[in-house]
Design an enzyme around this catalytic site. Sequence first.
Site, PDB file in Angstrom:
ATOM      1  N   PHE A 152       0.834  -1.197   0.000  1.00 59.61           N
ATOM      2  CA  PHE A 152       0.000   0.000   0.000  1.00 59.61           C
ATOM      3  C   PHE A 152       0.874   1.254   0.000  1.00 59.61           C
ATOM      4  CE2 PHE A 152      -2.969   3.084   2.037  1.00 59.61           C
ATOM      5  CZ  PHE A 152      -3.899   3.091   1.005  1.00 59.61           C
ATOM      6  N   TYR A 153       2.029   1.183   0.631  1.00 60.26           N
ATOM      7  CA  TYR A 153       2.985   2.295   0.571  1.00 60.26           C
ATOM      8  C   TYR A 153       3.298   2.639  -0.877  1.00 60.26           C
ATOM      9  CZ  TYR A 153       7.624   4.421   0.371  1.00 60.26           C
ATOM     10  OH  TYR A 153       8.688   5.224   0.059  1.00 60.26           O
ATOM     11  N   ALA A 154       3.670   1.625  -1.669  1.00 54.09           N
ATOM     12  CA  ALA A 154       3.989   1.856  -3.072  1.00 54.09           C
ATOM     13  C   ALA A 154       2.784   2.380  -3.835  1.00 54.09           C
ATOM     14  CB  ALA A 154       4.504   0.570  -3.709  1.00 54.09           C
ATOM     15  N   THR A 156       0.408   4.306  -2.692  1.00 54.95           N
ATOM     16  CA  THR A 156       0.221   5.739  -2.420  1.00 54.95           C
ATOM     17  C   THR A 156       1.249   6.574  -3.170  1.00 54.95           C
ATOM     18  OG1 THR A 156       1.590   5.713  -0.398  1.00 54.95           O
ATOM     19  CG2 THR A 156      -0.781   5.305  -0.141  1.00 54.95           C
TER      20      THR A 156
END
Length: 333
Positions: A152-154, A156
């Site tokens: 999910f970091y990537a 965003t």
Amino acid sequence: MTKVLVTGSAGFIGYHLCKRLLEDGCEVVGFDALTDYYDVTLKERRQQMLQQSPQFRVVNERLETDGALHDLVIAEKPDVIVHLAAQAGVRYSIDNPRSYVDANIIGTYNLLEAVRATPCAHLLMASTSSIYGANADMPYAETHKADTQMSFYAATKKANEAMAHSYAHLYHMPVTMFRFFTVYGPWGRPDMALFKFTRAILQGDPIDVYNHGNMERDFTYVTDLVNAIRLLMDVPPERDAPVGQSDSLSPVAPYRIVNIGNGAPVRLLDFIEAIETSLGRKATRNMMDMQPGDVPATWADETLLSELTGYTPQTSVPDGVAAFVDWYRDYYS
């Protein structure tokens, strides 16, 4: 004198960039929330060192605070903005995804709106090599398709790239996105492998080696990264002015993506051996399976960075690791 606004100024990369800009004679305005994702004392110490310069001042506030960035950009009218502040970490995004929405999505939207209202000559924003996700075609080039993010970091950060492109197109806003590759060095983040491994080995604790060591990373020394950012600040993208076939320049906006990596993947086990050599101690290795959201390898194609700036990172892993270990021993002595 160039005035530069740096978000995330008390962070690992932000601190080193601000320090370099001050050495170059720039006026630097910092913006940082001093969040507790990791040891706040480390962030406070970085900020205190920057505040020793009369050319540095800082606002401690969150990106997502309504009006904070808007008011700051209006008041300061920076020539250049470097947006480094974000909620970082691949694995933490699985446990606390909302923090990534707040900082990375809402916070970046707030910055884009601030720059739309008060334009600057060049907006530079941090992205990540994690953007490439499940792409197995390496070395990663900026023109490769990047639609299979693994965390999910990537996701965003991919959203940030799309958001910035739309603003660049709609409002003729010159934007350069950096895709960083595993940055390390003195004053690094405690959640990163080098910091965790060094601490564990010195304490006699085992280290967790994921995917049984079958990992490769394009480790990028922080000074090399900062050198690249500093040079790219002076190369704002211009419509219809590509530098070559490898250029990621948008056909409809003054917008470009640039990899910043060392250009050479290093085996995780070789990285661990460099730490052991610098410490003069062997690690007890706890071999583990791959963690969710992680990827087995990263490798930057640095052609575009070289074409734009004439620069490529130079620091070897043994030299960079040794510099970190020297800092760590001194700081925690």
